[in-house]
Enzyme design. Structure first.
Site, PDB file in Angstrom:
ATOM      1  N   LYS A 233      42.662  26.735  14.035  1.00  0.00           N
ATOM      2  CA  LYS A 233      43.401  25.458  14.148  1.00  0.00           C
ATOM      3  C   LYS A 233      44.902  25.717  14.014  1.00  0.00           C
ATOM      4  CE  LYS A 233      39.927  22.657  14.707  1.00  0.00           C
ATOM      5  NZ  LYS A 233      39.746  22.019  16.046  1.00  0.00           N
ATOM      6  N   ARG A 234      45.298  26.936  14.304  1.00  0.00           N
ATOM      7  CA  ARG A 234      46.716  27.324  14.281  1.00  0.00           C
ATOM      8  C   ARG A 234      47.347  27.024  12.922  1.00  0.00           C
ATOM      9  NH1 ARG A 234      44.032  29.188  17.930  1.00  0.00           N
ATOM     10  NH2 ARG A 234      44.684  29.152  20.124  1.00  0.00           N
TER      11      ARG A 234
ATOM     12  N   LEU B 261      51.169  19.320  10.496  1.00  0.00           N
ATOM     13  CA  LEU B 261      50.128  18.395  10.017  1.00  0.00           C
ATOM     14  C   LEU B 261      48.864  18.522  10.859  1.00  0.00           C
ATOM     15  CD1 LEU B 261      49.525  15.740   8.291  1.00  0.00           C
ATOM     16  CD2 LEU B 261      50.312  14.501  10.315  1.00  0.00           C
TER      17      LEU B 261
ATOM     18  N   GLU C 106      58.517  22.239   7.787  1.00  0.00           N
ATOM     19  CA  GLU C 106      58.792  21.670   6.451  1.00  0.00           C
ATOM     20  C   GLU C 106      58.374  22.660   5.355  1.00  0.00           C
ATOM     21  OE1 GLU C 106      56.712  17.845   7.270  1.00  0.00           O
ATOM     22  OE2 GLU C 106      58.618  16.939   6.715  1.00  0.00           O
TER      23      GLU C 106
ATOM     24  N   GLU D 272      57.233  15.490  15.716  1.00  0.00           N
ATOM     25  CA  GLU D 272      56.939  14.166  15.160  1.00  0.00           C
ATOM     26  C   GLU D 272      57.514  13.063  16.033  1.00  0.00           C
ATOM     27  OE1 GLU D 272      57.919  16.773  13.449  1.00  0.00           O
ATOM     28  OE2 GLU D 272      57.023  16.827  11.444  1.00  0.00           O
TER      29      GLU D 272
ATOM     30  N   ARG E 205      55.336  12.430  18.828  1.00  0.00           N
ATOM     31  CA  ARG E 205      53.976  11.985  18.433  1.00  0.00           C
ATOM     32  C   ARG E 205      54.004  10.561  17.865  1.00  0.00           C
ATOM     33  NH1 ARG E 205      51.946  16.063  20.849  1.00  0.00           N
ATOM     34  NH2 ARG E 205      52.131  18.126  19.925  1.00  0.00           N
TER      35      ARG E 205
ATOM     36  N   GLY F 216      57.213  13.738   7.016  1.00  0.00           N
ATOM     37  CA  GLY F 216      56.738  13.192   5.742  1.00  0.00           C
ATOM     38  C   GLY F 216      56.592  14.265   4.683  1.00  0.00           C
TER      39      GLY F 216
HETATM   40  C1  1HE Z   1      45.489  21.506  15.896  1.00  0.00           C
HETATM   41  C2  1HE Z   1      46.872  21.413  15.654  1.00  0.00           C
HETATM   42  C3  1HE Z   1      47.316  20.425  14.750  1.00  0.00           C
HETATM   43  C4  1HE Z   1      46.526  22.997  17.081  1.00  0.00           C
HETATM   44  N1  1HE Z   1      46.394  19.636  14.170  1.00  0.00           N
HETATM   45  N2  1HE Z   1      44.615  20.689  15.289  1.00  0.00           N
HETATM   46  N3  1HE Z   1      51.964  19.317  15.161  1.00  0.00           N
HETATM   47  C5  1HE Z   1      52.052  19.354  16.491  1.00  0.00           C
HETATM   48  O1  1HE Z   1      52.302  18.368  17.149  1.00  0.00           O
HETATM   49  C6  1HE Z   1      51.733  20.681  17.141  1.00  0.00           C
HETATM   50  C7  1HE Z   1      50.399  20.592  17.881  1.00  0.00           C
HETATM   51  N4  1HE Z   1      49.957  21.891  18.321  1.00  0.00           N
HETATM   52  C8  1HE Z   1      50.484  22.518  19.412  1.00  0.00           C
HETATM   53  O2  1HE Z   1      51.453  22.100  20.011  1.00  0.00           O
HETATM   54  C9  1HE Z   1      49.812  23.803  19.816  1.00  0.00           C
HETATM   55  O3  1HE Z   1      48.470  23.786  19.335  1.00  0.00           O
HETATM   56  C10 1HE Z   1      50.515  25.080  19.299  1.00  0.00           C
HETATM   57  C11 1HE Z   1      51.833  25.254  20.039  1.00  0.00           C
HETATM   58  C12 1HE Z   1      50.751  25.032  17.807  1.00  0.00           C
HETATM   59  C13 1HE Z   1      49.601  26.309  19.570  1.00  0.00           C
HETATM   60  O4  1HE Z   1      49.220  26.345  20.940  1.00  0.00           O
HETATM   61  P1  1HE Z   1      47.974  27.244  21.350  1.00  0.00           P
HETATM   62  O5  1HE Z   1      47.876  27.157  22.862  1.00  0.00           O
HETATM   63  O6  1HE Z   1      48.066  28.592  20.750  1.00  0.00           O
HETATM   64  O7  1HE Z   1      46.685  26.583  20.671  1.00  0.00           O
HETATM   65  P2  1HE Z   1      45.871  25.260  21.112  1.00  0.00           P
HETATM   66  O8  1HE Z   1      44.887  25.621  22.197  1.00  0.00           O
HETATM   67  O9  1HE Z   1      46.790  24.135  21.413  1.00  0.00           O
HETATM   68  O10 1HE Z   1      45.104  24.882  19.785  1.00  0.00           O
HETATM   69  C14 1HE Z   1      44.005  25.646  19.300  1.00  0.00           C
HETATM   70  C15 1HE Z   1      43.165  24.729  18.441  1.00  0.00           C
HETATM   71  O11 1HE Z   1      43.947  24.318  17.330  1.00  0.00           O
HETATM   72  C16 1HE Z   1      42.772  23.434  19.160  1.00  0.00           C
HETATM   73  O12 1HE Z   1      41.530  23.012  18.629  1.00  0.00           O
HETATM   74  P3  1HE Z   1      40.142  23.283  19.423  1.00  0.00           P
HETATM   75  O13 1HE Z   1      39.099  22.733  18.487  1.00  0.00           O
HETATM   76  O14 1HE Z   1      40.285  22.552  20.712  1.00  0.00           O
HETATM   77  O15 1HE Z   1      40.056  24.787  19.614  1.00  0.00           O
HETATM   78  C17 1HE Z   1      43.829  22.470  18.741  1.00  0.00           C
HETATM   79  O16 1HE Z   1      43.401  21.124  18.804  1.00  0.00           O
HETATM   80  C18 1HE Z   1      44.020  22.907  17.288  1.00  0.00           C
HETATM   81  N5  1HE Z   1      45.325  22.491  16.778  1.00  0.00           N
HETATM   82  N6  1HE Z   1      47.507  22.346  16.416  1.00  0.00           N
HETATM   83  C19 1HE Z   1      45.083  19.788  14.448  1.00  0.00           C
HETATM   84  N7  1HE Z   1      48.613  20.273  14.443  1.00  0.00           N
HETATM   85  C20 1HE Z   1      53.811  15.629   6.596  1.00  0.00           C
HETATM   86  S1  1HE Z   1      54.147  15.054   8.113  1.00  0.00           S
HETATM   87  C21 1HE Z   1      54.175  16.393   9.198  1.00  0.00           C
HETATM   88  C22 1HE Z   1      54.073  15.854  10.592  1.00  0.00           C
HETATM   89  C23 1HE Z   1      53.751  16.910  11.567  1.00  0.00           C
HETATM   90  O17 1HE Z   1      53.562  18.062  11.279  1.00  0.00           O
HETATM   91  S2  1HE Z   1      53.658  16.361  13.183  1.00  0.00           S
HETATM   92  C24 1HE Z   1      53.495  17.791  14.126  1.00  0.00           C
HETATM   93  C25 1HE Z   1      52.056  18.140  14.362  1.00  0.00           C
END
Ligand code: 1HE
Length: 262
Positions: free
Chosen positions: A28-29, A67, A115, A135, A138, A143
């Protein structure tokens, strides 16, 4: 139901005086679930007594995807506040704990991952690292104390840009703008972070503690208050037996000199 610490999602091992803290949800990265955030807090509140510095790193291709969006559900305002405060407490345990923390960064360092990195005292990025605050796109807000810590590193204007436009900052730019203090070649972040942590671990623990706890507070005090706090901290540090022994060692020619290549 209250979330419980997911202790399997973090591995904490000792490498000499350095605690190696590894995020372990690579599938889940290393997304930060509630369980992982609670485990992070537990890990930093219960570091082994012999640890004098720590390194945080992520398993797999990325440091941390922020997150866990899979857990994002509709929360009412009160639940939202408590969730954010849970992050604050955990990241406070990293920043205001007992030992300095070096982050070894590679791949995605995004959202809550940035963060977390910002709560560490030193950040080392390898050339694969990239930084973003998705964020904004999204439909949420930071937070995990990002609005407090990140502007202190790069300024409000740059953080505003990252959140409004979704701009992704690469490793080179990250070093230039002060988001990280060190940049190394691909795959070298952990080695560099460990080397830095070992050097930090050689310092007198009281000096490290003063740096972690007094310096950031002094920076936020009015100058007059800051100078007084500095004088108090300096007096406490120099009165420690370890400080006296280290000064004596230098005067007797037994301690390392300051060298540019050190
Ligand atoms: C996840 C998450 C996650 C991956 N929560 N499951 N964060 C984001 O908006 C970033 C979202 N993630 C991405 O943009 C990409 O996944 C990455 C650039 C980090 C990595 O890409 P990649 O191609 O290596 O991996 P992937 O194919 O996108 O993801 C692999 C799996 O990890 C996949 O699940 P699967 O079950 O389909 O294999 C994804 O769904 C899962 N995954 N990132 C849940 N973030 C206190 S407030 C803080 C607010 C925030 O942090 S908002 C930003 C959230």
């Amino acid at each position: 139901m209250q979330p419980q610490p997911d202790l399997d999602a973090i591995q904490c091992t000792l490498d000499g005086p350095v605690a190696m803290v590894r995020l372990r949800r690579p599938a889940k990265r290393n997304a930060l679930s509630d369980g992982l955030i609670l485990a992070l807090r537990h890990t930093f509140e219960t570091l082994p007594d012999t640890a004098r510095a720590a390194v945080v790193c992520g398993e797999g291709e990325h440091f941390c995807a922020g997150l866990d969006l899979g857990e994002l559900r509709e929360r009412d305002a009160a639940e939202g506040v408590l969730h954010s405060r849970m992050w604050h407490t955990a990241l406070e345990a990293v920043e205001k704990g007992r030992v300095p923390v070096v982050a070894a960064l590679h791949g995605a360092v995004v959202g809550g991952g940035l963060e977390l990195a910002s709560a560490c005292h030193i950040r080392v990025a390898d050339d694969t690292a990239y930084f973003a605050l998705p964020e904004g796109t999204r439909g949420i807000f930071v937070g995990g104390s990002g609005s407090v810590r990140i502007p202190k590193l790069i300024g409000v204007a740059r953080m505003m840009d990252m959140m409004l436009t979704g701009r992704v900052v690469g490793a080179e730019e990250a070093e230039r703008i002060g988001l990280v203090q060190y940049r190394v070649g691909a795959g070298q972040a952990l080695d560099k972070a460990l080397a830095l942590a070992r050097r930090i671990a050689d310092n007198a623990p009281l000096t490290n503690y003063a740096l972690m706890h007094a310096l950031p507070r002094i920076a936020e005090q009015a100058s007059d208050h800051g100078l007084f706090t500095e004088a108090l901290m300096a007096a406490v540090a120099q009165a420690a037996p370890e400080a006296k022994a280290r000064l004596r060692a230098f005067l007797e020619g037994k301690a390392a000199k300051v060298r540019q290549d050190a």
